[in-house]
Write a protein that holds these residues in place. Structure first.
Motif, short mmCIF file in Angstrom:
data_model
loop_
_atom_site.label_atom_id
_atom_site.label_comp_id
_atom_site.label_asym_id
_atom_site.label_seq_id
_atom_site.Cartn_x
_atom_site.Cartn_y
_atom_site.Cartn_z
N PRO A 624 0.82 -1.21 0.00
CA PRO A 624 0.00 0.00 0.00
C PRO A 624 0.86 1.27 0.00
O PRO A 624 1.99 1.27 0.49
CB PRO A 624 -0.81 -0.12 1.30
CG PRO A 624 0.02 -0.99 2.18
CD PRO A 624 0.73 -1.96 1.27
N LEU A 625 0.31 2.32 -0.55
CA LEU A 625 0.96 3.63 -0.56
C LEU A 625 0.90 4.25 0.83
O LEU A 625 -0.17 4.29 1.46
CB LEU A 625 0.26 4.55 -1.56
CG LEU A 625 0.58 6.05 -1.48
CD1 LEU A 625 2.03 6.32 -1.88
CD2 LEU A 625 -0.37 6.86 -2.35
N THR A 626 2.04 4.71 1.30
CA THR A 626 2.08 5.55 2.50
C THR A 626 2.52 6.93 2.04
O THR A 626 3.58 7.07 1.43
CB THR A 626 3.08 5.01 3.55
OG1 THR A 626 2.73 3.66 3.86
CG2 THR A 626 3.05 5.86 4.79
N GLU A 627 1.69 7.91 2.31
CA GLU A 627 1.96 9.26 1.80
C GLU A 627 2.12 10.23 2.97
O GLU A 627 1.35 10.22 3.92
CB GLU A 627 0.78 9.70 0.92
CG GLU A 627 0.94 11.09 0.33
CD GLU A 627 -0.36 11.58 -0.30
OE1 GLU A 627 -0.33 12.59 -1.02
OE2 GLU A 627 -1.42 10.96 -0.04
N TYR A 628 3.16 11.07 2.88
CA TYR A 628 3.39 12.11 3.89
C TYR A 628 3.28 13.46 3.19
O TYR A 628 4.07 13.76 2.30
CB TYR A 628 4.78 11.98 4.50
CG TYR A 628 5.08 10.62 5.13
CD1 TYR A 628 4.87 10.39 6.47
CD2 TYR A 628 5.60 9.59 4.34
CE1 TYR A 628 5.15 9.14 7.04
CE2 TYR A 628 5.89 8.35 4.89
CZ TYR A 628 5.67 8.14 6.25
OH TYR A 628 5.95 6.92 6.80
N ARG A 629 2.32 14.24 3.60
CA ARG A 629 2.17 15.57 3.01
C ARG A 629 2.65 16.63 3.99
O ARG A 629 2.50 16.49 5.21
CB ARG A 629 0.70 15.85 2.64
CG ARG A 629 0.17 14.92 1.57
CD ARG A 629 -1.23 15.33 1.15
NE ARG A 629 -1.91 14.24 0.46
CZ ARG A 629 -3.19 14.22 0.16
NH1 ARG A 629 -3.96 15.26 0.48
NH2 ARG A 629 -3.73 13.19 -0.46
N ASN A 630 3.20 17.69 3.44
CA ASN A 630 3.68 18.82 4.25
C ASN A 630 4.60 18.36 5.38
O ASN A 630 4.51 18.81 6.52
CB ASN A 630 2.49 19.61 4.84
CG ASN A 630 1.54 20.08 3.75
OD1 ASN A 630 1.97 20.57 2.72
ND2 ASN A 630 0.25 19.92 3.99
N LEU A 631 5.48 17.43 5.01
CA LEU A 631 6.43 16.90 5.99
C LEU A 631 7.66 17.81 6.05
O LEU A 631 8.22 18.15 5.01
CB LEU A 631 6.85 15.49 5.58
CG LEU A 631 7.68 14.67 6.56
CD1 LEU A 631 6.86 14.31 7.79
CD2 LEU A 631 8.20 13.40 5.89
N PRO A 632 8.06 18.24 7.25
CA PRO A 632 9.29 19.05 7.33
C PRO A 632 10.44 18.31 6.66
O PRO A 632 10.59 17.10 6.81
CB PRO A 632 9.52 19.20 8.83
CG PRO A 632 8.15 19.06 9.43
CD PRO A 632 7.44 18.05 8.56
N ILE A 633 11.24 19.04 5.90
CA ILE A 633 12.25 18.40 5.06
C ILE A 633 13.25 17.59 5.89
O ILE A 633 13.73 16.54 5.45
CB ILE A 633 12.96 19.43 4.16
CG1 ILE A 633 13.77 18.72 3.07
CG2 ILE A 633 13.80 20.40 4.98
CD1 ILE A 633 14.19 19.62 1.92
N GLU A 634 13.54 18.05 7.09
CA GLU A 634 14.48 17.30 7.93
C GLU A 634 13.88 15.95 8.34
O GLU A 634 14.58 14.94 8.42
CB GLU A 634 14.86 18.12 9.18
CG GLU A 634 15.69 19.36 8.85
CD GLU A 634 16.94 19.02 8.05
OE1 GLU A 634 17.59 18.00 8.35
OE2 GLU A 634 17.26 19.78 7.11
N LYS A 635 12.56 15.94 8.60
CA LYS A 635 11.90 14.68 8.93
C LYS A 635 11.93 13.72 7.73
O LYS A 635 12.11 12.52 7.88
CB LYS A 635 10.45 14.95 9.33
CG LYS A 635 10.29 15.66 10.66
CD LYS A 635 10.52 14.72 11.82
CE LYS A 635 10.21 15.37 13.15
NZ LYS A 635 10.55 14.48 14.30
N ALA A 636 11.76 14.30 6.53
CA ALA A 636 11.80 13.48 5.31
C ALA A 636 13.16 12.83 5.16
O ALA A 636 13.27 11.65 4.79
CB ALA A 636 11.48 14.34 4.10
N LYS A 637 14.21 13.59 5.44
CA LYS A 637 15.56 13.05 5.34
C LYS A 637 15.79 11.96 6.38
O LYS A 637 16.47 10.96 6.13
CB LYS A 637 16.59 14.17 5.49
CG LYS A 637 16.60 15.12 4.30
CD LYS A 637 17.56 16.29 4.50
CE LYS A 637 17.56 17.22 3.29
NZ LYS A 637 18.41 18.41 3.50
N GLU A 638 15.20 12.15 7.59
CA GLU A 638 15.33 11.13 8.64
C GLU A 638 14.67 9.82 8.21
O GLU A 638 15.11 8.73 8.57
CB GLU A 638 14.69 11.64 9.93
CG GLU A 638 15.50 12.73 10.63
CD GLU A 638 14.77 13.31 11.84
OE1 GLU A 638 13.78 12.67 12.29
OE2 GLU A 638 15.16 14.39 12.30
#
Length: 872
Positions: A624-638
């Motif tokens: 399944p797709l897990t989608e993160y919207r408006n995620l702080p970029i540092e969290k995305a990198k983590e």
């Protein structure tokens, strides 16, 4: 003395102290703006804010932006390297206010930074203000002049005309007066002799503009009129290289620590010394400037190519190679060896250079080697043109020939002129320029777009709802008419839209706008300055009526499947080939997907099959797709999300995850991998040095492909009487065919020997020359073999002319012994003349030539014509 890196840091830190948010440089290569190929000013990344398409997250911003300019009023590529202060790639230090402060504050801070922080002498600074434009009803910018008067005497405040002191984004859009700050770096004696104010904007190499403060306060409409902007904008740009030169006390940008380390390595590699020879100096400056442009462009995802932005980069690279070839004696690739020193000096400020270093070196090296081969080809072609020109008793080659060398073979015109001068010849410059103008006009005509003003129906910003909906109730915010290639279209901006606008390699959605009165087809959706624009062939009659925006769901679903598959491909390639794999581009359409990635050798069939199996396993797993919207970029990198080099990301991003595949992405995707159906890789190929391309299909397209394969196999089986083992049947057929072919070859050799002997028997002696002529029903290869055998058997006094017909195609073959050539006969000239009788043409060497034609009935006459022309 401050270093370049310290100066860059001091600028952004100064404006940070004034409440500005420091933002990173946007990529130099622009992906999703059809109006621009490259970032050519610091404001480019803020266009959508300035145009009102997007709210400003920060009211005050500062940065150092990497820019590229190769044409227009600011720069001409052919001049770079010849002066001390123009560049292709440069950095622009800037600060912005979006509806916050205006002239008073920015003028005060500019003076404070230059004089109080950097300690520049105000006596050396001159400022310009807009003198006004009566025809546009614009008065002198007395407001800016009044603020400047608090810091400078009147003779340091200079009126500037509209060309220099009224800044415009384009033919339409935000614009306003500006103030340029110029510095006089001449000696005290020169300053005493001529005041600096008299040299401002006069192209003096030591009296140069370093900073431009733009006061955007108007909007230029399509009819040329101006209207006040509701929110005024400050946009400043300071040339980083010029500032460094000033602070380091140099008279040339190339003498600073930005360029000197590169120039030193150029000297070490070429054995030349900077400062000894003006021509060598120009070449070193060209190479030092251009290596930065090329490296940063590749880093930002733009590879050299023959189209659009890629062509610009290829042209810049080839210009550098040409200068190195001509003036630095570099006949082998060498520019790629400059990448390490560039990374060493700029990698701290731009870490993407270090991350991409192997790819940059590989691409540059291959491009260099390719163009060096082109140079050799061009020189050979130019040699022939020069010989022909001299043989005709002329001293000038035509502009058409020079342009053909330039346009078809990539041979620079200035190099053509240089080689001609060395050989006592010239080129028709006007003729060349005329051909160049024709080409430019063709390009302009093809790209010409006539754009009307936006007609605003209601205020508001577009809200994209396409991740959750394919139908949504909406209304029109504004629209405008455009004309291109004799076609009238309409661009429509909606209040809410489920339509995905083309970006990130995914094509835009199509569909309809529906209300109770009518249905309007949306033929494409594009993104311009971050604004989704819906393109239609006509406008709704009832513009104010609410309507449903409905996406073509079949096309959307196919695009989503292909887009999600590119993510799975990316992960599988990294797993099979190694973590060095980086995405270098993609194209996602409803019919197929294309995925470009960094890799330094051909992917083997076994590796491709392994990649395909890994992806299909993920598809069958129905992750399944897990989608993160408006995620702080540092969290995305983590999370470990993979970002693309050359993309501009904000503080908040969207992340798409399918199990262990996690990527930054704004595109549309399937809800689970099972909806992709299946993937089949169609091809793997090279795009450029170090970059490979995979093309593939998914879902129903895989079924269609398998149907085609099955039909082909069934057709083959039918050809072989439905043999149960098709491979064995084909192998047997090939073996039998090879045996028959060998028998035919042996038979032909026997026939050739028999025909040759017959020709010798029927030969006639004419003036001591053995003349052999015939018309034969034989293939060209057999006739050629016979002719060569005859020439080998009779070393002297031989003349052969054979007409032959095979599959109704006539051929004329002439050969002769070398003594006949020395006597003045030329086989090439003879066949060219005689071939007219068979409605054809040809040529060849003096001792052997052939000509083909369309008229077999004229073959006997053509043979006789050869004999007649030869005087035999």
């Amino acid at each position: 003395m401050l270093t370049a890196n310290e100066i860059r840091d001091s600028f952004v830190k100064f404006f940070e102290s004034k409440g500005h948010q420091i933002v990173p440089s946007a990529p130099m290569v622009i992906k999703d703006d059809p109006t621009l190929m490259f970032t050519n000013a610091g404001m480019n990344q803020f266009k959508d804010i300035i145009l009102g398409n997007h709210p400003a997250k920060y009211k005050r911003v500062t940065d150092s932006q990497k820019c590229l300019r190769v044409s227009g009023k600011h720069n001409d590529l052919e001049e770079v390297g010849h002066d001390t202060y123009h560049h292709t790639m440069f950095e622009m230090l800037g600060n912005w206010s979006f509806g916050d402060y205006f002239k008073k504050e920015v003028i005060g801070w500019a003076y404070e930074y230059l004089v109080e922080v950097l300690k520049l002498d105000p006596k050396d600074l001159y400022v310009t203000v807009f003198e006004g434009s009566p025809e546009e009803g614009l008065a002198r910018d007395d407001e800016a002049a009044g603020y400047w008067a608090q810091y400078f005497p009147a003779d340091h405040i200079i009126n500037g005309n509209k060309h220099d002191n009224f800044w415009e984004m384009g033919d339409t859009g935000p614009c306003g007066p500006c103030s340029e700050i110029h510095i006089d770096s001449r000696s005290a004696e020169e300053k005493a002799a001529v005041p600096g104010r008299e040299l401002v904007n006069k192209d003096h190499p030591q009296v140069i503009e370093i900073w431009n403060l733009v006061f955007m306060q108007y909007n230029r409409k399509a009819d040329g009129t101006l209207e006040p902007l509701p929110a005024k904008v400050i946009d400043t740009g300071m040339g980083f290289e010029r500032l460094v030169r000033t602070l380091q006390g140099k008279t040339s940008n190339y003498d600073t620590d930005i360029f000197q380390p590169i120039i030193k390595v150029i000297g070490d590699l070429s054995g030349k010394k900077y400062g000894d020879d003006p021509k060598v100096d120009v070449a070193m400056r060209v190479v030092a400037d251009h290596i930065r442009t090329i490296a940063f462009s590749i880093t930002d995802g733009q590879l050299p190519s023959n189209a659009k932005a890629g062509y610009v980069i290829r042209r810049i690279l080839r210009r550098a190679v040409r200068y190195a070839y001509t003036f630095l004696g570099q006949k082998q690739a060498f520019m790629y060896k400059l990448v390490p020193v560039l990374v060493e000096n700029m990698g701290g400020a731009y870490p993407e250079l270090k991350a991409q270093q192997p790819l940059i070196e590989k691409v540059i090296k291959e491009e260099e080697e390719s163009f060096l081969r082109t140079l050799e080809t061009g020189i050979r072609l130019l040699d022939k043109i020069m010989n022909d020109t001299k043989a005709a008793g002329k001293t000038e080659i035509s502009g058409v020939d020079a342009f053909t060398l330039y346009d078809t073979f990539g041979f620079p015109f200035d190099l053509t002129e240089l080689i001609l001068r060395e050989n006592g010849l010239t080129a028709d410059v006007k003729g060349f320029e005329a051909e160049m103008q024709k080409q430019k006009q063709r390009a302009r005509n093809a790209a010409a777009v006539e754009t009307g003003d936006w007609v605003t129906l209601k205020e508001g910003e577009t809200k994209f709802v396409g991740y959750d909906y394919t139908e949504y109730e909406t209304s029109i915010l504004r629209y405008r008419q455009i004309k291109q290639k004799n076609q009238t279209l309409y661009q429509i901006v909606l209040s809410e839209t489920p339509f995905y606008a083309e970006s990130g390699g995914q094509v835009g959605d199509t569909g309809v706008l529906v209300n109770e009165f009518e249905t309007i087809d949306i033929i494409d959706t594009k993104k311009e300055n971050n604004l989704p624009i819906h393109i239609a062939k006509k406008l709704p009659e009832h513009l104010d009526a609410p309507m449903m925006a409905c996406v073509d769901t079949d096309k959307r679903a196919a695009c989503a499947a292909n887009h999600s598959c590119t993510h799975l491909l990316d992960e599988a390639l990294r797993q099979v080939l190694g973590t060095h794999v980086e995405q270098k581009g993609s194209l996602v359409t409803p019919d197929s997907l294309r995925f470009d990635f960094s890799h330094f050798q051909k992917v083997t069939p076994e590796q491709l099959r392994e990649v395909e199996h890994l992806v299909n396993a993920k598809i069958r797993a129905d992750i399944p797709l897990t989608e993160y919207r408006n995620l702080p970029i540092e969290k995305a990198k983590e999370l470990g999300a993979i970002a693309l080099f050359g993309e501009k990301y904000g503080d908040e991003v969207r992340v798409v995850q399918f199990g262990s595949s996690i990527e930054f992405c704004g595109g549309t995707h399937v809800s689970a991998t099972g909806k992709i159906g299946m993937v089949k890789i169609l091809s793997e190929s090279s795009v450029a040095a170090g970059v490979r391309r995979i093309e593939a299909v998914t879902g129903a397209k895989v079924e269609e492909m398998f149907d085609t394969v099955e039909d082909t196999i069934n057709d083959l089986k039918a050809l072989f009487n439905n043999a149960p083992d098709l491979k064995a049947a084909i192998t047997k057929y090939i073996d039998e065919n090879a045996g028959l072919k060998k028998q035919v070859e042996e038979f032909m050799k026997e026939k050739e020997a028999s025909v040759k002997n017959k020709l010798i028997e029927n030969a006639k002696e004419v003036n001591g020359v053995k003349v052999i002529k015939a018309v034969l029903p034989m293939p060209a290869d057999a006739v050629k073999n016979i002719a060569f055998q005859l020439k080998g058997q009779f070393a002297e006094n031989l003349f052969v002319v054979i007409g032959s017909v095979f599959e109704n195609k006539p051929l004329l073959t002439v050969t002769m012994s070398d003594d006949q050539v020395k006597a003045g006969l030329n086989a090439g000239q003879l066949v060219r003349e005689a071939a007219k009788l068979i409605q054809g043409g040809g040529g060849g060497q003096p001792h052997f030539a052939t000509a083909g034609g369309k008229n077999p009935d004229g073959l006997t006459a053509a043979v006789d014509k050869v004999i007649e022309l030869a005087g035999l």
